[in-house]
Every structure is written in structure tokens, then in C-alpha cells.
Scaffold this active site. Structure first.
Site, PDB file in Angstrom:
ATOM      1  N   ILE A 231      81.264  46.386  16.956  1.00  0.00           N
ATOM      2  CA  ILE A 231      80.048  45.657  17.302  1.00  0.00           C
ATOM      3  C   ILE A 231      79.120  45.475  16.100  1.00  0.00           C
ATOM      4  O   ILE A 231      78.209  44.664  16.137  1.00  0.00           O
ATOM      5  CB  ILE A 231      79.275  46.349  18.449  1.00  0.00           C
ATOM      6  CG1 ILE A 231      78.910  47.793  18.087  1.00  0.00           C
ATOM      7  CG2 ILE A 231      80.071  46.294  19.738  1.00  0.00           C
ATOM      8  CD1 ILE A 231      78.033  48.481  19.118  1.00  0.00           C
TER       9      ILE A 231
ATOM     10  N   GLN B 281      79.001  46.072  11.513  1.00  0.00           N
ATOM     11  CA  GLN B 281      79.494  46.637  10.264  1.00  0.00           C
ATOM     12  C   GLN B 281      78.433  46.474   9.194  1.00  0.00           C
ATOM     13  O   GLN B 281      77.966  45.370   8.930  1.00  0.00           O
ATOM     14  CB  GLN B 281      80.792  45.970   9.810  1.00  0.00           C
ATOM     15  CG  GLN B 281      81.310  46.534   8.489  1.00  0.00           C
ATOM     16  CD  GLN B 281      82.735  46.127   8.167  1.00  0.00           C
ATOM     17  OE1 GLN B 281      83.445  45.635   9.039  1.00  0.00           O
ATOM     18  NE2 GLN B 281      83.161  46.344   6.934  1.00  0.00           N
ATOM     19  N   GLY B 282      78.013  47.582   8.613  1.00  0.00           N
ATOM     20  CA  GLY B 282      77.013  47.565   7.561  1.00  0.00           C
ATOM     21  C   GLY B 282      77.593  48.016   6.247  1.00  0.00           C
ATOM     22  O   GLY B 282      78.816  48.096   6.080  1.00  0.00           O
TER      23      GLY B 282
ATOM     24  N   GLU C 267      77.350  50.954   5.021  1.00  0.00           N
ATOM     25  CA  GLU C 267      77.745  52.361   5.038  1.00  0.00           C
ATOM     26  C   GLU C 267      78.772  52.704   6.120  1.00  0.00           C
ATOM     27  O   GLU C 267      79.534  53.653   5.960  1.00  0.00           O
ATOM     28  CB  GLU C 267      76.504  53.250   5.258  1.00  0.00           C
ATOM     29  CG  GLU C 267      75.438  53.114   4.194  1.00  0.00           C
ATOM     30  CD  GLU C 267      75.838  53.763   2.884  1.00  0.00           C
ATOM     31  OE1 GLU C 267      76.639  54.709   2.927  1.00  0.00           O
ATOM     32  OE2 GLU C 267      75.356  53.314   1.835  1.00  0.00           O
TER      33      GLU C 267
ATOM     34  N   ASP D  37      65.016  54.320   7.563  1.00  0.00           N
ATOM     35  CA  ASP D  37      65.408  52.919   7.761  1.00  0.00           C
ATOM     36  C   ASP D  37      64.750  52.368   9.016  1.00  0.00           C
ATOM     37  O   ASP D  37      65.414  51.822   9.904  1.00  0.00           O
ATOM     38  CB  ASP D  37      66.936  52.815   7.857  1.00  0.00           C
ATOM     39  CG  ASP D  37      67.437  51.374   7.832  1.00  0.00           C
ATOM     40  OD1 ASP D  37      66.705  50.494   7.326  1.00  0.00           O
ATOM     41  OD2 ASP D  37      68.555  51.127   8.325  1.00  0.00           O
TER      42      ASP D  37
END
Length: 213
Positions: free
Chosen positions: A5, A7-8, A10, A124
Site C-alpha cells: 500500500i 513504499q517510501g 526507508e 516526521d
């Protein structure tokens, strides 16, 4: 079956069923530019740090995703899948609703004061990392991937500054809402006035950096 769902930079986040409960699996992936041994050590440390912060939130009564399982081989945390909507979505859907903005500001300010009271810096803060739980409308703090432990006034002020920049860049004309967050924070935080004073310093440094480019 797990469904990707998000993807970043990290991690990858999957939605799945965990023994009958809706869950997400947050898998930190290897950084190929780092030495494999160093990368394994750093990645494992970040997984443990994130899980510890989530556990501490639960123990302190701060609404955050419950941790179900930690896979230290795959560097994956299995946790509660929050059912609800982001504060970002709520503000967009309720644009112009000052009463809603005021209510959200109070909830956010109180939640951040509680978080900082147990010496956790989120790292964050954005309106996408703040959720409203569908069943109770409670404010939920999510994505502790950059979180860490600190009792420094400076770190707490920077946490607020990051959220302020996120508000201003994502939600036009939201200055009054962020002011409401700060007021609620100062009322609830043990060192609120000190953090507010330091926030002014952080803002000044940020403006200077912008002017220099």
C-alpha cells in the site's frame, strides 16, 4: 495475502490479515550503498527503536498502532491497521469548517504534549501521519520510523517546526489552526513555554536558511 500500500525511502508497507486482525507489515529494506554488515546493524536498530516508541506510547495511554509482532530477520514490524482517515483528509474534506479545525488543533496539541512528556520525538510529523480513529474519533500518531528518545527542548521545538512546515505547505491559510495546536500544546506540556520560546529560534534559523538559499 499481503498487499503493498505504500513504499517510501526507508520501508515498504503492506496490508494483510494477522491472525484474524487487520494489520500492516512495515518492512525496512537494505540500503545497497552501505556496507552489508553496517546496513544490517543500522536497519535492525531502527526497527527496534520504532517498536520501542510504539510500546512506550501504548504504556502511556497515547493512541498509536498496537504492535503485534517483530520479525528481526526480515526487519519487519507487524502492527495494527488503523481504520479511519488522516487529518490531512479531514482538513481537506472540511475546508472552511473553523469548528472542525479548532477541534483538531486541540487534539493534535494534546497528543504531541503527551508524546513529548514521555521524551519521544516523532521526527516526521505531517497531517498524513496523524489519523482519526473511525470508531472513537481519537487522534492516532502513526509512522514512528524516524522517532527517537530525547528530553532536549531543541528537539521538541524542531518536532513542532516540522509539523508547522507540513501544515503551511499542504494546507493553505492554516496559520490559525497551527496556532491552536501550539496553544493546546503549551497548556498540556510540562515545559511548554520553553519549547515555544525555542520554536521561535528554530523558525528564525529556518527563515535565514531560506533567505540564503
Amino acid at each position: 495475502m499481503a498487499q503493498l500500500i505504500q513504499q517510501g525511502a526507508e520501508a515498504k508497507v503492506f496490508a494483510l490479515d494477522f491472525y484474524g486482525r487487520p494489520a500492516i507489515a512495515k518492512e525496512r529494506f537494505a540500503k545497497t550503498y552501505r556496507h552489508p554488515t553496517l546496513d544490517k546493524k543500522l536497519t535492525s536498530r531502527r526497527v527496534v527503536q520504532e517498536a520501542r516508541c510504539l510500546f512506550r506510547c501504548q504504556q502511556a495511554g497515547i493512541d498509536a498502532p498496537a504492535v503485534y509482532h517483530i520479525d528481526d530477520v526480515r526487519n519487519t514490524i507487524y502492527m495494527e491497521h488503523i481504520q479511519g482517515r488522516t487529518v490531512k483528509r479531514a482538513l481537506v474534506d472540511g475546508e472552511g469548517d473553523t469548528a472542525l479545525a479548532e477541534q483538531l488543533a486541540i487534539k493534535i496539541g494534546k497528543a504531541l504534549a503527551a508524546l513529548h512528556r514521555i521524551q519521544i520525538i516523532h521526527g516526521d510529523l505531517t497531517t498524513s501521519n496523524l489519523y482519526l480513529r473511525e470508531s472513537t474519533d481519537s487522534l492516532v500518531l502513526i509512522d514512528f520510523g524516524l522517532s527517537y528518545h530525547s528530553n532536549l527542548i531543541e528537539d521538541k521545538a524542531v518536532d513542532l517546526y516540522v509539523l508547522e512546515r507540513a501544515f503551511l505547505s499542504t494546507h493553505p491559510n492554516s496559520e490559525a489552526t497551527f496556532d491552536g495546536i501550539v496553544r493546546a500544546y503549551v497548556k498540556q506540556a510540562q515545559d511548554g513555554k520553553q519549547v515555544l520560546a525555542k520554536l521561535e529560534d528554530v523558525r528564525l534559523r529556518g527563515r535565514k536558511r531560506s533567505m540564503v538559499g
